[in-house]
Scaffold this active site. Structure first.
Site, PDB file in Angstrom:
ATOM      1  N   LYS A 271      14.334 -46.364-135.572  1.00 31.10           N
ATOM      2  CA  LYS A 271      14.480 -45.653-134.289  1.00 31.10           C
ATOM      3  C   LYS A 271      13.773 -44.301-134.298  1.00 31.10           C
ATOM      4  O   LYS A 271      13.825 -43.554-133.326  1.00 31.10           O
ATOM      5  CB  LYS A 271      15.966 -45.457-133.965  1.00 31.10           C
ATOM      6  CG  LYS A 271      16.732 -46.756-133.743  1.00 31.10           C
ATOM      7  CD  LYS A 271      18.143 -46.479-133.324  1.00 31.10           C
ATOM      8  CE  LYS A 271      19.086 -47.632-133.566  1.00 31.10           C
ATOM      9  NZ  LYS A 271      18.999 -48.689-132.559  1.00 31.10           N
TER      10      LYS A 271
ATOM     11  N   CYS B  27      25.822 -53.227-127.915  1.00 30.95           N
ATOM     12  CA  CYS B  27      26.731 -53.088-129.064  1.00 30.95           C
ATOM     13  C   CYS B  27      27.729 -51.951-128.831  1.00 30.95           C
ATOM     14  O   CYS B  27      28.034 -51.186-129.760  1.00 30.95           O
ATOM     15  CB  CYS B  27      25.960 -52.871-130.366  1.00 30.95           C
ATOM     16  SG  CYS B  27      24.919 -54.245-130.812  1.00 30.95           S
TER      17      CYS B  27
ATOM     18  N   GLN C  83      20.788 -42.353-132.486  1.00 32.68           N
ATOM     19  CA  GLN C  83      20.041 -42.096-131.250  1.00 32.68           C
ATOM     20  C   GLN C  83      19.587 -40.648-131.144  1.00 32.68           C
ATOM     21  O   GLN C  83      18.988 -40.263-130.139  1.00 32.68           O
ATOM     22  CB  GLN C  83      20.913 -42.424-130.023  1.00 32.68           C
ATOM     23  CG  GLN C  83      21.255 -43.880-129.886  1.00 32.68           C
ATOM     24  CD  GLN C  83      20.036 -44.759-129.631  1.00 32.68           C
ATOM     25  OE1 GLN C  83      19.024 -44.313-129.098  1.00 32.68           O
ATOM     26  NE2 GLN C  83      20.121 -46.014-130.038  1.00 32.68           N
TER      27      GLN C  83
ATOM     28  N   ASP D  68      27.078 -40.054-136.367  1.00 33.60           N
ATOM     29  CA  ASP D  68      26.164 -41.180-136.217  1.00 33.60           C
ATOM     30  C   ASP D  68      24.952 -40.669-135.427  1.00 33.60           C
ATOM     31  O   ASP D  68      25.017 -40.491-134.211  1.00 33.60           O
ATOM     32  CB  ASP D  68      26.890 -42.306-135.471  1.00 33.60           C
ATOM     33  CG  ASP D  68      25.950 -43.433-135.044  1.00 33.60           C
ATOM     34  OD1 ASP D  68      24.723 -43.307-135.226  1.00 33.60           O
ATOM     35  OD2 ASP D  68      26.457 -44.439-134.512  1.00 33.60           O
TER      36      ASP D  68
ATOM     37  N   HIS E 227      29.076 -46.864-130.829  1.00 32.94           N
ATOM     38  CA  HIS E 227      28.408 -48.153-131.104  1.00 32.94           C
ATOM     39  C   HIS E 227      29.336 -48.954-132.034  1.00 32.94           C
ATOM     40  O   HIS E 227      30.108 -48.371-132.805  1.00 32.94           O
ATOM     41  CB  HIS E 227      27.089 -47.831-131.814  1.00 32.94           C
ATOM     42  CG  HIS E 227      26.181 -48.991-132.063  1.00 32.94           C
ATOM     43  ND1 HIS E 227      26.376 -49.882-133.095  1.00 32.94           N
ATOM     44  CD2 HIS E 227      25.047 -49.391-131.435  1.00 32.94           C
ATOM     45  CE1 HIS E 227      25.398 -50.775-133.089  1.00 32.94           C
ATOM     46  NE2 HIS E 227      24.575 -50.507-132.091  1.00 32.94           N
TER      47      HIS E 227
HETATM   48  N1  PLP Z   1      24.753 -46.195-133.839  1.00 32.61           N
HETATM   49  C1  PLP Z   1      24.102 -46.078-132.675  1.00 32.61           C
HETATM   50  C2  PLP Z   1      24.490 -44.982-131.734  1.00 32.61           C
HETATM   51  C3  PLP Z   1      23.077 -46.957-132.359  1.00 32.61           C
HETATM   52  O1  PLP Z   1      22.424 -46.838-131.194  1.00 32.61           O
HETATM   53  C4  PLP Z   1      22.729 -47.975-133.290  1.00 32.61           C
HETATM   54  C5  PLP Z   1      21.680 -48.962-132.959  1.00 32.61           C
HETATM   55  O2  PLP Z   1      21.408 -49.234-131.813  1.00 32.61           O
HETATM   56  C6  PLP Z   1      23.436 -48.050-134.489  1.00 32.61           C
HETATM   57  C7  PLP Z   1      24.439 -47.145-134.730  1.00 32.61           C
HETATM   58  C8  PLP Z   1      23.119 -49.086-135.514  1.00 32.61           C
HETATM   59  O3  PLP Z   1      21.839 -48.887-136.021  1.00 32.61           O
HETATM   60  P1  PLP Z   1      21.187 -49.958-137.006  1.00 32.61           P
HETATM   61  O4  PLP Z   1      21.248 -51.272-136.282  1.00 32.61           O
HETATM   62  O5  PLP Z   1      19.805 -49.465-137.208  1.00 32.61           O
HETATM   63  O6  PLP Z   1      21.985 -49.958-138.258  1.00 32.61           O
END
Ligand code: PLP
Length: 421
Positions: A240, A378, A217, A214, A137
């Protein structure tokens, strides 16, 4: 912190997985969109909230609200106790040994930026390599590019195969004696791939690198045990995992967090301030400058307790069954192509359809009450890898059903009819 230690005991999981009982806990699921029952398949972006989270947030704002840590009065004591209890619940949720290893942040994005700026700027040097994967992401790409521009690290990218899997060989090929940091997604938000992070953490450690996972998900869908994984950092977002928006978690090993400089300065994070010099509070407060999202943290505590009450093994099993149902159902639609076909996948289906733009798919199925996301999620580099600019994405959660998958399939056939194919 006695209450905190008490709540480190795991609640017993429900004996059987009862989706109707779970659905009954989520008020937002019981509504109609354009005259059709809502099918909520946008859980990868944000999940709905169970009543226990809504009630907890309401109760704290209505009765126990005050700022934390600095009041000598009863409400502040109540809020502080609940805030720190939430930290302990979250430590238990991800298997951290010590609540002090849990830093409250806004979300995964802020957690990764914190690590890049605090750990990265203090521990990494020009020419050191940071290794990520091709399916990250933007939140796990851009902070490292910013660090590259600031101190001259080298950002390396391990490619994925056609199915969207990161193989051990592809990863090994990018590791070098200069690799100092590895940052990998646990579950890809664009492809659904579940990354066997344990292997990569071990390989990275053997190469002398620190590892951030990270977990944005992953946290709501697979069991996470940071101690067993032995990752150095783990990040996830409250919104999430059925919790409030604006709150997230950075787990870091205590010795690493202690050695890192603060990320932001201000109130709450200090021990003593004079105009000549400031000394900092111990972890985790050193990283929590300013008034935190108090009720968000408390709400997140309620959310993770709720998830643990169901049990993530049971959730993973149920969602896997949903995925096994949904995958052939979608693949049977002529002209539909799944993007991301890894052997180990979360219940997330990213797809394109011949002659219909992803955004049009999203709009048409919304008319049938089905909420999916359309776009690059993203994760532009992995879209480029597959030669698409956008996909439609159905991301399922523990409260979804096979009947809802059928409704999505029907809605996709409507989209085909409308576009005359
Ligand atoms: N990393 C992953 C794999 C994600 O799916 C997301 C959000 O969709 C993020 C990071 C960023 O999360 P946040 O927008 O809650 O900071």
């Amino acid at each position: 912190m006695n209450g905190a230690i008490e709540s480190l005991k795991r609640p017993a999981p429900q004996p059987t997985f009862d989706v109707e009982r779970i659905r009954a806990d989520f008020p937002a699921l019981h509504q109609e969109i354009r005259g059709k029952p809502l099918v909520y398949f946008d859980n990868g972006a944000s999940t709905q909230k169970p009543k226990v989270v809504l009630d907890t947030v309401q109760r704290y704002y209505a009765r126990d609200y005050s700022n934390v840590h600095r009041g000598a009065h009863t409400l502040s004591e109540r809020a502080t106790e609940a805030f720190e209890q939430a930290r302990a619940k979250i430590a238990r949720f991800i298997g951290a040994g010590d609540p002090d290893e849990i830093v409250f942040v806004r979300g995964t994005t802020e957690a990764i930026n914190l690590v890049a700026q605090s750990y990265g700027r203090s521990q990494l040097r020009e020419g050191d390599e940071v290794l990520i994967s091709e399916m990250e992401h933007h939140a796990n790409i851009v902070p490292w590019q910013m660090l590259r521009d600031q101190i001259g690290i080298v950002l390396k990218v391990a490619p994925v195969n056609d199915a969207g899997e990161l193989t051990l060989d592809a990863f090994q090929a990018q590791l070098s004696e200069r690799t100092r940091f590895v940052a990998l997604t646990h579950v890809s938000n664009a492809l659904g791939t579940i990354v066997p992070v344990q292997h990569f953490i071990d390989m990275a450690h053997d190469a002398g690198a620190r590892v951030l996972i990270d977990g944005a998900q992953a946290a709501a869908h697979v069991n996470v045990d940071v101690k067993a994984l032995d990752c150095d950092f783990y990040a996830f977002s409250g919104h999430k995992v059925f919790g409030p928006t604006g709150i997230g978690v950075l787990y870091g090993k205590a010795d690493l967090l202690r050695a890192m400089p603060p990320y932001q300065g201000g109130g709450e994070m200090i021990r003593e301030v004079t105009f000549a010099k400031t000394t900092y509070a111990d972890i985790p407060h050193k990283f929590e400058a300013g008034t935190p999202h108090i009720v968000g943290a408390i709400g997140l505590g309620a959310a993770v307790e709720y998830v643990d009450g169901i049990g993530r093994d049971a959730i993973a099993e149920y969602e896997h069954d949903l995925l096994n149902y949904a995958t052939p159902a979608l693949q049977s639609i002529p002209g539909l192509r799944l993007i991301g076909t890894a052997e180990h996948k979360a219940a997330l289906l990213s797809f394109v359809m011949d002659g219909i733009h992803a955004h049009d798919i999203g709009t048409i199925v919304d008319h049938e009450g089905v909420a999916v996301r359309a776009g690059h999620h993203c994760a532009m580099p992995i879209m480029t890898r597959y030669g698409v600019i956008a996909t439609a994405r159905a991301s399922l959660a523990m409260y979804n059903t096979k009947q809802e998958v059928d409704l999505l399939v029907n809605a996709l056939y409507k989209a085909k009819e409308l576009f005359g194919r």
